[in-house]
Design a protein around this motif. Structure first.
Motif, PDB file in Angstrom:
ATOM      1  N   LEU A  16      21.177   9.012  48.206  1.00  0.00           N
ATOM      2  CA  LEU A  16      22.061   9.411  47.058  1.00  0.00           C
ATOM      3  C   LEU A  16      22.156  10.801  47.095  1.00  0.00           C
ATOM      4  CD1 LEU A  16      22.541   7.622  44.151  1.00  0.00           C
ATOM      5  CD2 LEU A  16      21.396   9.796  43.753  1.00  0.00           C
ATOM      6  N   LEU A  17      20.827  11.650  47.046  1.00  0.00           N
ATOM      7  CA  LEU A  17      20.712  13.051  46.988  1.00  0.00           C
ATOM      8  C   LEU A  17      21.566  13.654  48.359  1.00  0.00           C
ATOM      9  CD1 LEU A  17      17.431  13.719  45.644  1.00  0.00           C
ATOM     10  CD2 LEU A  17      19.606  14.157  44.167  1.00  0.00           C
ATOM     11  N   ALA A  18      21.331  13.170  49.481  1.00  0.00           N
ATOM     12  CA  ALA A  18      22.194  13.722  50.683  1.00  0.00           C
ATOM     13  C   ALA A  18      23.510  13.484  50.644  1.00  0.00           C
ATOM     14  CB  ALA A  18      21.268  12.903  51.992  1.00  0.00           C
ATOM     15  N   GLY A  19      23.763  12.220  50.047  1.00  0.00           N
ATOM     16  CA  GLY A  19      25.339  12.086  49.981  1.00  0.00           C
ATOM     17  C   GLY A  19      25.970  12.747  49.144  1.00  0.00           C
ATOM     18  N   LEU A  20      25.299  13.092  47.861  1.00  0.00           N
ATOM     19  CA  LEU A  20      25.647  14.164  46.883  1.00  0.00           C
ATOM     20  C   LEU A  20      25.975  15.414  47.564  1.00  0.00           C
ATOM     21  CD1 LEU A  20      26.953  14.088  44.109  1.00  0.00           C
ATOM     22  CD2 LEU A  20      24.741  14.432  43.246  1.00  0.00           C
ATOM     23  N   ALA A  21      24.926  16.122  48.174  1.00  0.00           N
ATOM     24  CA  ALA A  21      24.865  17.193  48.691  1.00  0.00           C
ATOM     25  C   ALA A  21      26.213  17.399  49.748  1.00  0.00           C
ATOM     26  CB  ALA A  21      23.540  17.533  49.605  1.00  0.00           C
ATOM     27  N   LEU A  22      26.374  16.458  50.681  1.00  0.00           N
ATOM     28  CA  LEU A  22      27.517  16.340  51.751  1.00  0.00           C
ATOM     29  C   LEU A  22      28.723  16.627  50.909  1.00  0.00           C
ATOM     30  CD1 LEU A  22      28.049  16.113  54.535  1.00  0.00           C
ATOM     31  CD2 LEU A  22      28.193  13.582  54.146  1.00  0.00           C
ATOM     32  N   VAL A  23      28.974  15.689  49.877  1.00  0.00           N
ATOM     33  CA  VAL A  23      30.118  16.085  49.122  1.00  0.00           C
ATOM     34  C   VAL A  23      30.362  17.204  48.330  1.00  0.00           C
ATOM     35  CG1 VAL A  23      31.708  15.005  47.010  1.00  0.00           C
ATOM     36  CG2 VAL A  23      30.572  13.407  48.597  1.00  0.00           C
ATOM     37  N   ALA A  24      29.042  17.801  47.994  1.00  0.00           N
ATOM     38  CA  ALA A  24      29.066  19.322  47.310  1.00  0.00           C
ATOM     39  C   ALA A  24      29.416  20.345  48.345  1.00  0.00           C
ATOM     40  CB  ALA A  24      27.782  19.485  46.553  1.00  0.00           C
ATOM     41  N   TRP A  25      29.162  19.969  49.447  1.00  0.00           N
ATOM     42  CA  TRP A  25      29.448  20.993  50.688  1.00  0.00           C
ATOM     43  C   TRP A  25      30.929  21.223  50.829  1.00  0.00           C
ATOM     44  CZ3 TRP A  25      29.333  20.262  56.392  1.00  0.00           C
ATOM     45  CH2 TRP A  25      29.560  21.492  57.030  1.00  0.00           C
ATOM     46  N   THR A  26      31.613  19.900  50.695  1.00  0.00           N
ATOM     47  CA  THR A  26      33.057  19.846  51.212  1.00  0.00           C
ATOM     48  C   THR A  26      33.745  20.229  49.827  1.00  0.00           C
ATOM     49  OG1 THR A  26      32.481  18.186  52.631  1.00  0.00           O
ATOM     50  CG2 THR A  26      34.617  18.396  52.008  1.00  0.00           C
ATOM     51  N   ALA A  27      33.383  19.553  48.799  1.00  0.00           N
ATOM     52  CA  ALA A  27      34.232  19.504  47.571  1.00  0.00           C
ATOM     53  C   ALA A  27      33.260  19.628  46.421  1.00  0.00           C
ATOM     54  CB  ALA A  27      35.281  18.370  47.495  1.00  0.00           C
ATOM     55  N   PRO A  28      33.030  21.021  45.915  1.00  0.00           N
ATOM     56  CA  PRO A  28      31.960  20.989  44.710  1.00  0.00           C
ATOM     57  C   PRO A  28      32.604  20.230  43.565  1.00  0.00           C
ATOM     58  CG  PRO A  28      32.401  22.988  45.760  1.00  0.00           C
ATOM     59  CD  PRO A  28      33.275  22.069  46.373  1.00  0.00           C
ATOM     60  N   ILE A  29      33.710  20.268  42.943  1.00  0.00           N
ATOM     61  CA  ILE A  29      34.419  19.815  41.837  1.00  0.00           C
ATOM     62  C   ILE A  29      34.240  18.233  42.061  1.00  0.00           C
ATOM     63  CG2 ILE A  29      36.384  19.487  40.414  1.00  0.00           C
ATOM     64  CD1 ILE A  29      35.217  22.298  40.451  1.00  0.00           C
ATOM     65  N   VAL A  30      34.391  17.648  42.943  1.00  0.00           N
ATOM     66  CA  VAL A  30      34.435  15.939  43.200  1.00  0.00           C
ATOM     67  C   VAL A  30      32.963  15.836  43.223  1.00  0.00           C
ATOM     68  CG1 VAL A  30      34.680  14.085  44.791  1.00  0.00           C
ATOM     69  CG2 VAL A  30      36.390  15.864  44.696  1.00  0.00           C
ATOM     70  N   ALA A  31      31.924  16.633  43.659  1.00  0.00           N
ATOM     71  CA  ALA A  31      30.614  16.354  43.553  1.00  0.00           C
ATOM     72  C   ALA A  31      29.892  16.490  42.234  1.00  0.00           C
ATOM     73  CB  ALA A  31      29.792  17.347  44.395  1.00  0.00           C
ATOM     74  N   VAL A  32      30.511  17.300  41.484  1.00  0.00           N
ATOM     75  CA  VAL A  32      30.274  17.468  39.943  1.00  0.00           C
ATOM     76  C   VAL A  32      30.761  16.021  39.165  1.00  0.00           C
ATOM     77  CG1 VAL A  32      30.655  18.590  37.656  1.00  0.00           C
ATOM     78  CG2 VAL A  32      30.011  19.822  39.546  1.00  0.00           C
ATOM     79  N   GLY A  33      31.735  15.665  39.573  1.00  0.00           N
ATOM     80  CA  GLY A  33      32.297  14.332  38.834  1.00  0.00           C
ATOM     81  C   GLY A  33      31.541  13.384  39.364  1.00  0.00           C
ATOM     82  N   LEU A  34      30.954  13.023  40.877  1.00  0.00           N
ATOM     83  CA  LEU A  34      30.032  12.156  40.920  1.00  0.00           C
ATOM     84  C   LEU A  34      28.841  12.132  40.516  1.00  0.00           C
ATOM     85  CD1 LEU A  34      30.926  11.987  44.879  1.00  0.00           C
ATOM     86  CD2 LEU A  34      31.536  10.193  43.054  1.00  0.00           C
ATOM     87  N   ALA A  35      28.348  13.252  40.170  1.00  0.00           N
ATOM     88  CA  ALA A  35      26.946  13.422  39.749  1.00  0.00           C
ATOM     89  C   ALA A  35      26.912  12.877  38.201  1.00  0.00           C
ATOM     90  CB  ALA A  35      26.548  14.781  39.837  1.00  0.00           C
ATOM     91  N   MET A  36      28.080  13.384  37.555  1.00  0.00           N
ATOM     92  CA  MET A  36      28.156  12.804  36.047  1.00  0.00           C
ATOM     93  C   MET A  36      28.332  11.279  36.165  1.00  0.00           C
ATOM     94  SD  MET A  36      30.923  15.825  34.481  1.00  0.00           S
ATOM     95  CE  MET A  36      30.783  15.056  33.052  1.00  0.00           C
TER      96      MET A  36
END
Length: 59
Positions: A16-36
Motif C-alpha cells: 500500500l505504501l509503495a503504491g502510494l509512493a509511486l503515485v505520489a512520484w507521478t502525480a502528487p495531488i492524486v496521491a493526496v486524494g488516494l491517501a485521504m
C-alpha cells in the motif's frame, strides 16, 4: 501492532505504501486524494469492527 497484523498484513501495508509512493512520484495531488480515501476507509472499518465487537461483548 506488527505481531497482530501477521505476515500478510505487513506485506499488504508495504504494498500500500509503495503504491502510494509511486503515485505520489507521478502525480502528487492524486496521491493526496488516494491517501485521504484510504484513511477514510480505515476509519470506517475501525468503526464497524468496534461496533460489532461491542455487540458481541468483546469490547
Amino acid at each position: 501492532m506488527i505481531d497482530k497484523l501477521g505476515t500478510a498484513g505487513v506485506a499488504g501495508a508495504v504494498l500500500l505504501l509503495a503504491g502510494l509512493a509511486l503515485v505520489a512520484w507521478t502525480a502528487p495531488i492524486v496521491a493526496v486524494g488516494l491517501a485521504m480515501v484510504l484513511a477514510g476507509t480505515g476509519l470506517v472499518v475501525k468503526g464497524l469492527t468496534t461496533s460489532l465487537m461491542r455487540q458481541f461483548g468483546f469490547a
